[in-house]
Design a protein around this motif. Structure first.
Motif, PDB file in Angstrom:
ATOM      1  N   VAL A   1       0.783  -1.007  -0.001  1.00 25.41           N
ATOM      2  CA  VAL A   1      -0.098   0.207  -0.040  1.00 25.41           C
ATOM      3  C   VAL A   1       0.931   1.270  -0.117  1.00 25.41           C
ATOM      4  O   VAL A   1       1.554   1.269   1.108  1.00 25.41           O
ATOM      5  CB  VAL A   1      -0.931   0.153   1.160  1.00 25.41           C
ATOM      6  N   ALA A   2       0.837   1.947  -1.119  1.00 26.25           N
ATOM      7  CA  ALA A   2       1.516   3.393  -1.326  1.00 26.25           C
ATOM      8  C   ALA A   2       0.630   4.291  -0.453  1.00 26.25           C
ATOM      9  O   ALA A   2      -0.462   4.258  -0.437  1.00 26.25           O
ATOM     10  CB  ALA A   2       1.928   3.679  -2.654  1.00 26.25           C
ATOM     11  N   SER A   3       1.401   5.497   0.100  1.00 29.50           N
ATOM     12  CA  SER A   3       0.762   6.369   1.090  1.00 29.50           C
ATOM     13  C   SER A   3       1.445   7.854   0.915  1.00 29.50           C
ATOM     14  O   SER A   3       2.414   7.965   0.457  1.00 29.50           O
ATOM     15  CB  SER A   3       0.498   5.740   2.343  1.00 29.50           C
ATOM     16  N   GLY A   4       0.675   8.763   1.359  1.00 38.66           N
ATOM     17  CA  GLY A   4       1.107   9.875   1.534  1.00 38.66           C
ATOM     18  C   GLY A   4       1.899  10.208   3.034  1.00 38.66           C
ATOM     19  O   GLY A   4       2.251  11.330   3.113  1.00 38.66           O
ATOM     20  N   ASP A   5       2.267   9.052   3.731  1.00 40.92           N
ATOM     21  CA  ASP A   5       2.765   9.123   4.944  1.00 40.92           C
ATOM     22  C   ASP A   5       4.356   8.856   4.939  1.00 40.92           C
ATOM     23  O   ASP A   5       5.038   8.437   5.659  1.00 40.92           O
ATOM     24  CB  ASP A   5       2.372   8.081   6.118  1.00 40.92           C
ATOM     25  N   LYS A   6       4.771   9.007   3.350  1.00 43.31           N
ATOM     26  CA  LYS A   6       6.157   8.758   3.016  1.00 43.31           C
ATOM     27  C   LYS A   6       6.873   7.418   3.298  1.00 43.31           C
ATOM     28  O   LYS A   6       7.839   7.124   3.823  1.00 43.31           O
ATOM     29  CB  LYS A   6       7.436   9.673   3.977  1.00 43.31           C
TER      30      LYS A   6
ATOM     31  N   ALA B   1      11.132  10.219   0.606  1.00 43.58           N
ATOM     32  CA  ALA B   1      10.997  11.481   1.129  1.00 43.58           C
ATOM     33  C   ALA B   1       9.562  12.287   0.896  1.00 43.58           C
ATOM     34  O   ALA B   1       9.531  13.405   1.495  1.00 43.58           O
ATOM     35  CB  ALA B   1      12.179  12.404   0.435  1.00 43.58           C
ATOM     36  N   SER B   2       8.772  11.670   0.363  1.00 46.37           N
ATOM     37  CA  SER B   2       7.611  12.382  -0.051  1.00 46.37           C
ATOM     38  C   SER B   2       6.528  11.135  -0.357  1.00 46.37           C
ATOM     39  O   SER B   2       6.569  10.146  -0.002  1.00 46.37           O
ATOM     40  CB  SER B   2       7.795  13.248  -1.108  1.00 46.37           C
ATOM     41  N   THR B   3       5.085  11.776  -0.716  1.00 43.35           N
ATOM     42  CA  THR B   3       4.249  10.789  -1.055  1.00 43.35           C
ATOM     43  C   THR B   3       4.574   9.761  -2.175  1.00 43.35           C
ATOM     44  O   THR B   3       4.987  10.015  -3.284  1.00 43.35           O
ATOM     45  CB  THR B   3       2.901  11.706  -1.405  1.00 43.35           C
ATOM     46  N   VAL B   4       4.319   8.438  -1.788  1.00 42.88           N
ATOM     47  CA  VAL B   4       4.421   7.403  -2.832  1.00 42.88           C
ATOM     48  C   VAL B   4       3.248   7.353  -3.518  1.00 42.88           C
ATOM     49  O   VAL B   4       2.081   7.054  -2.988  1.00 42.88           O
ATOM     50  CB  VAL B   4       4.473   6.065  -1.817  1.00 42.88           C
ATOM     51  N   LEU B   5       3.149   7.272  -4.972  1.00 46.00           N
ATOM     52  CA  LEU B   5       2.342   7.498  -5.971  1.00 46.00           C
ATOM     53  C   LEU B   5       1.890   6.003  -6.463  1.00 46.00           C
ATOM     54  O   LEU B   5       0.815   5.934  -6.999  1.00 46.00           O
ATOM     55  CB  LEU B   5       2.410   8.580  -7.057  1.00 46.00           C
TER      56      LEU B   5
END
Length: 321
Positions: free
Chosen positions: A68-73, A97-101
């Motif tokens: 699961v990719a997330s905006g929680d780095k 270092a940032s949101t995973v898309l």
């Protein structure tokens, strides 16, 4: 399937076990299993432990894990905990270092590729002791404890990584970025080849076979790249030469053709060509809006792919035609 409280951002189906996994902006994920009667999908909550929205979810090839990719780095690697009788997760955080898309799985069920808003594509180990068997050595490495960084690749011109995918044999990874570039990295040879597109940004890609990549996005037409032995080259666009199919799948025109033309030009930033005959404002492509997702044929036919887009269409393509 009413459990999520906010927008559902991604869904994936496991064909061998017939399970569905969903994730959402509500920071939750659910695994749905069909009951014995075959009439009700029962949800099981996943213990994600993230504090920002989930953006994409993908089952592993063996369907015993999902990412699961997330905006929680981070990327949450989820597996079934027998002790608690629910799905638990471990987080891959460094060096994200940032949101995973976007995420994708290697055929060995251990490596995971991810890309996102930090403009980097990475290949990392998602090995779970007690769940996975020790993987065979690959071009990505031999010893693969959890969260091992096996490869990191930058976006050529600083664009977000929108989609990423391993080749069918797992020996290469391809990703598309918001600078309209397709990049293919091969660790065995050390080559990282980028091909710049003249069109709008690409959002999705698939590998139908080892020497073919199909990508699509804001240009509304899938584009086929082939490897000629030396480099990846744009071979053709799909659908723009199929007038009969376009007319059969075109959106219904507004009764006020002049207003409809203006609306289409405004929403798609199109300019009327001097001396051109007035039309309904439709695009030359089969899709009439951005293509957001692409999938290979689940039966394994490398000549067939499927696309879906913001125009509400689901289109099946024959690449070889």
């Amino acid at each position: 399937l009413k459990e999520h409280d906010l927008l559902v951002t991604s869904i994936d189906w496991a064909p061998q076990t017939n399970r569905i996994v969903t994730c959402s902006q509500d920071k939750n994920a659910y695994v749905w299993t069909l009951d014995a009667a075959g009439s009700v999908w029962k949800p099981t909550l996943v213990h994600l432990r993230i504090h920002r929205a989930a953006t994409q979810v993908k089952w592993s090839p063996q369907e015993n894990k999902f990412a699961v990719a997330s905006g929680d780095k981070c990327v949450a690697i989820c597996y079934f905990g027998e002790d608690n009788d629910w799905w638990v997760s471990k987080h891959i955080r460094q060096p994200i270092a940032s949101t995973v898309l976007c995420v994708d799985w290697h055929p060995n069920n251990v490596l995971v590729a991810c890309g996102g808003a930090d403009m980097k594509a990475r290949v990392l180990s998602a090995y779970i002791k007690g769940v996975d068997q020790k993987p065979a050595p690959t071009a990505w490495g031999e010893r693969l404890p959890f969260n091992t960084l096996c490869g990191e690749f930058a976006s050529p011109a600083g664009g977000w990584v929108h989609s990423i995918a391993f080749s069918p044999d797992g020996e290469a990874v391809a990703f598309v970025t918001h600078d309209s570039t397709l990049t293919v990295a091969s660790p065995a040879t050390g080559e990282v080849v980028s091909t710049r597109s003249a069109g709008l940004p690409l959002l999705a890609l698939v590998w139908p076979d080892q020497r073919t990549i199909v990508a699509s996005g804001h240009d509304c037409s899938p584009v086929v790249y082939t490897h000629d032995g030396a480099a990846w080259r744009l071979a053709k666009k799909l659908g723009e030469d199929d007038k009969s199919r376009r007319s059969a799948t075109a959106s219904p025109s507004n009764s006020n053709s002049a207003f409809n033309l203006f609306r289409q030009m405004d929403s798609r930033s199109q300019q009327a060509k001097p001396g051109a005959a007035p039309g309904d404002g439709s695009l030359k492509s089969v899709h009439q809006n951005t293509i957001t997702e692409m999938h290979r044929d689940p039966a394994g036919n490398p000549a067939e792919i499927t696309t879906s887009g913001l125009d509400g269409k689901l289109v099946q393509w024959s690449i070889r035609a």
